[in-house]
Write a protein that holds these residues in place. Structure first.
Motif, PDB file in Angstrom:
ATOM      1  N   ALA A 186      32.180 -44.518  13.074  1.00 39.72           N
ATOM      2  CA  ALA A 186      32.424 -42.886  12.779  1.00 39.72           C
ATOM      3  C   ALA A 186      33.273 -42.615  11.715  1.00 39.72           C
ATOM      4  N   GLY A 187      34.095 -43.438  11.336  1.00 39.47           N
ATOM      5  CA  GLY A 187      34.958 -42.964  10.139  1.00 39.47           C
ATOM      6  C   GLY A 187      34.568 -43.613   8.883  1.00 39.47           C
ATOM      7  N   ASP A 188      35.441 -43.337   7.996  1.00 36.85           N
ATOM      8  CA  ASP A 188      35.260 -44.019   6.452  1.00 36.85           C
ATOM      9  C   ASP A 188      35.415 -45.550   6.360  1.00 36.85           C
ATOM     10  N   ILE A 189      34.936 -46.005   5.234  1.00 37.66           N
ATOM     11  CA  ILE A 189      35.237 -47.426   4.891  1.00 37.66           C
ATOM     12  C   ILE A 189      35.888 -47.400   3.536  1.00 37.66           C
ATOM     13  N   ILE A 207      28.727 -40.329  11.397  1.00 35.96           N
ATOM     14  CA  ILE A 207      30.141 -39.932  10.904  1.00 35.96           C
ATOM     15  C   ILE A 207      30.459 -38.793  11.578  1.00 35.96           C
ATOM     16  N   VAL A 208      31.880 -38.663  11.975  1.00 32.37           N
ATOM     17  CA  VAL A 208      32.724 -37.498  12.145  1.00 32.37           C
ATOM     18  C   VAL A 208      33.330 -37.125  11.169  1.00 32.37           C
ATOM     19  N   TYR A 219      22.244 -44.045   8.766  1.00 37.86           N
ATOM     20  CA  TYR A 219      23.255 -43.266   7.742  1.00 37.86           C
ATOM     21  C   TYR A 219      23.108 -41.807   8.177  1.00 37.86           C
ATOM     22  N   TYR A 220      24.241 -41.466   9.050  1.00 37.17           N
ATOM     23  CA  TYR A 220      24.047 -39.741   9.338  1.00 37.17           C
ATOM     24  C   TYR A 220      25.336 -38.896   8.666  1.00 37.17           C
ATOM     25  N   ASN A 221      25.225 -37.762   8.516  1.00 31.39           N
ATOM     26  CA  ASN A 221      26.188 -36.813   8.359  1.00 31.39           C
ATOM     27  C   ASN A 221      26.994 -37.575   6.827  1.00 31.39           C
ATOM     28  N   GLY A 222      26.376 -37.602   5.913  1.00 31.51           N
ATOM     29  CA  GLY A 222      26.884 -38.054   4.775  1.00 31.51           C
ATOM     30  C   GLY A 222      27.253 -39.121   4.351  1.00 31.51           C
ATOM     31  N   VAL A 243      29.745 -37.486  17.389  1.00 28.45           N
ATOM     32  CA  VAL A 243      30.498 -38.322  18.454  1.00 28.45           C
ATOM     33  C   VAL A 243      31.719 -37.919  18.969  1.00 28.45           C
ATOM     34  N   LYS A 244      31.872 -38.091  20.227  1.00 27.35           N
ATOM     35  CA  LYS A 244      33.326 -37.971  20.846  1.00 27.35           C
ATOM     36  C   LYS A 244      33.708 -38.889  21.814  1.00 27.35           C
ATOM     37  N   ILE A 245      34.756 -38.918  22.079  1.00 24.43           N
ATOM     38  CA  ILE A 245      35.431 -40.021  22.864  1.00 24.43           C
ATOM     39  C   ILE A 245      36.203 -39.221  23.897  1.00 24.43           C
ATOM     40  N   GLU A 246      36.107 -39.248  25.074  1.00 24.77           N
ATOM     41  CA  GLU A 246      36.638 -38.432  26.081  1.00 24.77           C
ATOM     42  C   GLU A 246      37.211 -39.448  27.061  1.00 24.77           C
TER      43      GLU A 246
END
Length: 644
Positions: A464-467, A507-508, A539-542, A562-565
């Motif tokens: 969900a984040g960058d690399i 990606i968030v 590949y989503y959202n950029g 994407v969410k973590i709860e």
């Protein structure tokens, strides 16, 4: 005569067999008799014999009596001692087990309760302690130091002050106790105004503390007095089990990879420990250490700054090999089902000694919360040389950097872990040559992966984040013969030789993102020196795909949300998917992944057998055309699933 001789011979043989059987039964009976259970109770006495009716008072006394096969059962209460086992077990079958009595709360603390505080002004109290109180170790004189430690311009003591089991913030001047202000770097700004300061006049240790509205003579106030809680001073203490304790408040020292590493539980260059079902918290530096010993080097860079630290660590590595670092002698630990929190260096660390180990189902959180010091050894888990180590189904969050695998990560598998709310990155791989397999993980922090390595396989992850990746031309680091600690060669990191297969780049991105350095997806791998293997990713959202990746889904404008709860009954992951119908995937196996270039080693089990990614994060079977990401249950639309 001949017949008589034969009958006599047979009779002798039968008699010998009967004796052998009787002797074997005698040995079995001896083992059964020798295997004992010793009891420890806060109501006991070390002059007792350690039975259930006459228990010992201290765990250390029981340790003196325990031999391989024995069990030490510790009953409810608080034990303020350093357990220093004089011997270990002989094998997995003949361990020495230290366990909390089932269903009972048993605390081992590296601290002492302290009363006798006098009020200085509103909220601020003072206590004067004779130095004799501390014996031969005074953590209010002992300073934190070590290779790669950064005190951020001030001194830090190994000691700590606790109010109702929560640590206060040490300050470098008394004025910062008298008039505290929030620490903007801390993850607990309100808690950072609870402060303390110490001085020593050669006879007494004086501590001032700001307890705000609390009266320290009526509350539970403790100070760290011991450098560890469970640590054998000598080597050769193998096959111990530590089970079911609450362990806290030791004045632990910085655990550099070039030093003897001593956490609140520390294995000390031994083999075959099981550390399970414990609650571990409030270490000044590290919770559990699986690290090296002292004679192969102790903060060698500080002692000789004429050489670069990486050269020193290469020398230390060869020293450890000469000192018996191999699978027969060192490592093969199991660390599972523990909750580890509020340690300011690491939840678990280990230099060389974590090799061949299993780190499974641990909950590690709130590491490096205070942020009063920093350094190159901080993380939820920080391992050097995690050779054939398996890091499986752990939950790591609010840890700064969650998992840091540094140098000689070879044959390692990172599988089915949950990472989130880590403000540096979820996974950092530094100067490794592989092979290492990263599969079925959930990377939900702002930065998912920081890679300064090669030879990795990233398979079926949610990212969900960058690399961020970079090469290393200035350091030569070792790689081994397969499944061994025998060095095969040293190399720089030109970059590449990675595999990205069947991952879900969901990606968030924060609204109005201004950070142009963020790199989503794997397009940054397009120009690597060593060839890449990239296939079946979404590949989503950029997130940007790999150049020439034919089999993919690329929807740059689709936001998967994407969410973590965290809830009362567990942790839930929710996200949306789209456009998977045309994606052609296939199972990932050892044969498909090939071999890492430099070690020429396959992505396989520690015993050399093949791997097939046949199940997902939850243990569900994967189909012949498996779904991308860690969950086989993904389908068009929104998904919400319990992941812890």
């Amino acid at each position: 005569m001949h017949y008589t001789y034969s009958r006599s011979y047979n009779n002798n043989q039968n008699a010998m067999k009967r004796k052998q059987v009787l002797f074997a039964l005698f040995l079995i009976c001896c083992v059964a008799v020798q295997a004992k259970e010793y009891h420890v109770s806060v109501k006991g006495d070390d002059a007792n014999d350690g039975t259930g009716k006459a228990p010992f008072r201290t765990i250390g006394k029981a340790a003196e009596y325990a031999f391989p096969g024995d069990v030490i059962t510790v009953h409810a209460g608080t034990y303020r001692e350093w357990v220093n086992p004089p011997r270990g077990g002989e094998s997995d079958e003949k361990r020495i087990v230290y366990r909390a009595a089932p269903g009972e709360k048993v605390e081992i603390k590296g601290s002492e309760r302290l009363t006798g505080w006098t009020k200085e002004k509103d909220g601020v109290w003072k206590v004067t302690i004779p130095n004799t109180f501390f014996g031969d170790y005074n953590p209010y004189i002992d300073l934190i130091y070590g290779d790669w430690f950064d005190g951020m311009g001030r001194k830090h003591h190994t000691g700590e002050v606790f109010l109702n089991n929560k640590s206060l913030y040490e300050k470098e001047t008394l004025d910062k106790v008298l008039t505290p202000i929030p620490n903007e770097n801390s993850k607990d700004k309100e808690g950072s105004t609870y402060t303390w300061y110490c001085e020593n006049d050669g006879v007494n240790t004086i501590i001032w503390a700001n307890f705000h509205k609390y009266d320290p003579n009526k509350e539970l106030v403790e100070i760290s007095t011991r450098p560890t809680c469970f640590y054998p001073e000598k080597q050769g203490i193998d096959y111990l089990t530590i089970q079911g304790f609450e362990i806290s408040q030791a004045a632990t020292q910085w655990g550099a990879p070039t030093a003897e590493q001593i956490g609140m539980i520390a294995t000390h260059w031994n083999k075959g420990w099981i550390i399970e079902n414990n609650i571990i918290s409030n270490s000044k530096c590290s919770g559990i250490t699986l690290g090296k010993e002292r004679k192969t080097g102790h903060n060698v860079w500080l002692n000789d700054t004429s050489l670069d630290g990486s050269l020193h660590y290469i020398e230390v590595t060869f020293n450890t090999i000469r000192n018996g670092w191999n699978k027969e002698n060192i490592g093969s630990h199991i660390v599972r089902n523990n909750e580890i929190s509020h340690c300011e260096q690491t939840g678990i660390c280990g230099s060389m000694g974590a090799a061949f180990s299993l780190i499974e189902n641990n909950h590690i959180h709130d590491i490096w919360v205070k942020r009063q010091f920093t350094g190159a050894e901080i993380g939820g888990i920080k391992f050097h040389a995690a050779v054939d180590t398996r890091i499986v189904h752990n939950r790591i969050h609010n840890a700064g950097r969650a998992l840091w695998l540094d140098w000689m990560t070879q044959g390692t598998r990172v599988s089915g872990n949950l990472f989130y709310d880590n403000d540096m990155e979820d996974l950092f791989l530094e100067v490794n040559h592989g092979p290492f397999l990263v599969d079925n993980n959930i990377f939900a922090s702002r930065r998912s992966i920081l890679e300064q390595s090669q030879g990795g396989a990233y398979v079926h992850n949610l990212i969900a984040g960058d690399i961020y990746r970079y090469v290393e031309h200035g350091r030569y680091t070792p790689y081994f013969l397969p499944h061994s600690t025998e060095v095969a060669g040293l190399s720089i990191i030109p970059g590449g030789d990675d595999r990205y297969i069947n991952n879900l780049f969901a990606i968030v991105r924060p609204e109005n993102e201004k950070d142009s350095k963020r790199k989503y997806g794997v397009a940054d791998y397009n120009k690597t020196v060593y060839p890449m293997m990239v296939d079946g990713n979404v590949y989503y959202n950029g997130a940007l795909p790999f150049e020439g990746e034919a089999n993919k889904v690329f929807l740059p404008d689709f936001n998967p949300n994407v969410k973590i709860e965290e809830t009362a009954d567990g942790v839930y992951l929710s996200f949306s998917v789209k456009g998977l119908d045309g994606l052609q995937t296939s199972r990932v196996t050892t044969g498909r992944l090939g071999k890492a270039k430099l070690p020429r080693q396959a992505y396989e089990q520690p015993d050399g057998s093949s791997i097939e990614i046949a199940t997902d994060y939850l243990g569900n079977a994967r189909g012949s055309q498996p779904k991308p990401g860690p969950l086989e249950s993904v389908k068009e639309g929104e998904i919400k699933v319990k992941v812890w």
